[in-house]
Design an enzyme around this catalytic site. Structure first.
Site, PDB file in Angstrom:
ATOM      1  N   HIS A  22       0.832  -1.210   0.000  1.00 28.32           N
ATOM      2  CA  HIS A  22       0.000   0.000   0.000  1.00 28.32           C
ATOM      3  C   HIS A  22       0.867   1.261   0.000  1.00 28.32           C
ATOM      4  O   HIS A  22       2.032   1.247   0.397  1.00 28.32           O
ATOM      5  CB  HIS A  22      -0.930   0.011   1.224  1.00 28.32           C
ATOM      6  CG  HIS A  22      -0.199   0.067   2.529  1.00 28.32           C
ATOM      7  ND1 HIS A  22       0.327   1.237   3.048  1.00 28.32           N
ATOM      8  CD2 HIS A  22       0.097  -0.908   3.421  1.00 28.32           C
ATOM      9  CE1 HIS A  22       0.908   0.981   4.208  1.00 28.32           C
ATOM     10  NE2 HIS A  22       0.792  -0.314   4.455  1.00 28.32           N
ATOM     11  N   GLU A  97      -1.945  -6.785   7.904  1.00 30.24           N
ATOM     12  CA  GLU A  97      -0.642  -6.612   8.552  1.00 30.24           C
ATOM     13  C   GLU A  97      -0.635  -7.375   9.874  1.00 30.24           C
ATOM     14  O   GLU A  97      -1.695  -7.780  10.385  1.00 30.24           O
ATOM     15  CB  GLU A  97      -0.380  -5.114   8.780  1.00 30.24           C
ATOM     16  CG  GLU A  97       0.944  -4.761   9.430  1.00 30.24           C
ATOM     17  CD  GLU A  97       2.151  -5.275   8.660  1.00 30.24           C
ATOM     18  OE1 GLU A  97       2.462  -6.481   8.817  1.00 30.24           O
ATOM     19  OE2 GLU A  97       2.767  -4.485   7.922  1.00 30.24           O
TER      20      GLU A  97
END
Length: 215
Positions: A22, A97
């Site tokens: 990202h 994550e």
């Protein structure tokens, strides 16, 4: 001629997987741990996503897999809009994550001073995950991808931690190299698997160095 046809047929069955981290998030900018909390992209983060789209430079994807966290979703949507992709997008919690538990929102330096999950792989952050938990979750995603999308061109948008584990699982012979790599906010890699889902090649297309947090 038959041999050539067989080669062409095998090439059609290869799986191409583009791996993307990202763009810069608010937490990256502030050097704080986001973990599994949502953190929106900064203006630079949207530029990161557009830059990755330019580097990808193609629109013939069959499917997109994306972490269900906001910063990854915004990155995937920006890339899809730029490349005018019309393939399905699957949002998955398996690509999240690492869960840093009690250290979520704390400074990155303080968090890694307490525990570096890449080194202390058998330990977990209080209230969160450790390396082995992230590896197990990433492995489950990889099984899903191989089952659902053989012979496809796939885009995966995720985070530094899960990309690191994916690279290690795809290419265990270079496990330490992938473990040590910093995955920047414009990271773009490409993995090619053969018809038997075995690794053919893995390359880093771009990974510009910038003072972004890698978590």
């Amino acid at each position: 001629m038959k041999a050539l046809d067989e080669i062409v047929d095998l090439m059609k069955k290869t799986t191409e997987i583009y791996l993307v981290r990202h763009g810069q998030s608010i937490h990256n900018l502030e050097e704080r741990i986001a973990g599994q909390h949502d953190s929106r992209l900064t203006e630079l983060g949207f530029q990161d996503a557009q830059g990755v789209a330019v580097a990808i430079g193609r629109s013939d994807f069959d499917v997109v897999y994306c972490s269900d966290l906001l910063r990854a979703q915004q990155t995937a949507e920006t890339i899809c809009n730029h490349l005018k992709l019309n393939c399905p997008i699957n949002f998955s919690p398996l690509l999240r994550e690492l869960d840093y538990g009690d250290f979520t929102e704390k400074p990155v330096s303080e968090t890694f001073e307490f525990l570096n999950y890449k080194v202390a792989q058998g330990q977990r952050y209080p209230g969160g995950e450790g390396f082995i938990h992230l590896e197990e979750r990433t492995q489950r995603f990889l099984f899903q991808l191989k089952r659902e999308s053989p012979g496809s061109r796939v885009l995966v948008v995720s985070h530094a931690g899960s990309l690191r584990l994916l690279a290690m699982l795809f290419d265990p012979k270079r496990r330490q190299e992938h473990l040590d790599r910093a995955y920047g906010n414009r990271f773009l890699g490409k993995v090619v698997l053969d018809a038997n889902q075995e690794l053919v090649s893995m390359e880093v297309i771009q990974n510009p160095r910038r003072n972004d947090s890698t978590v």
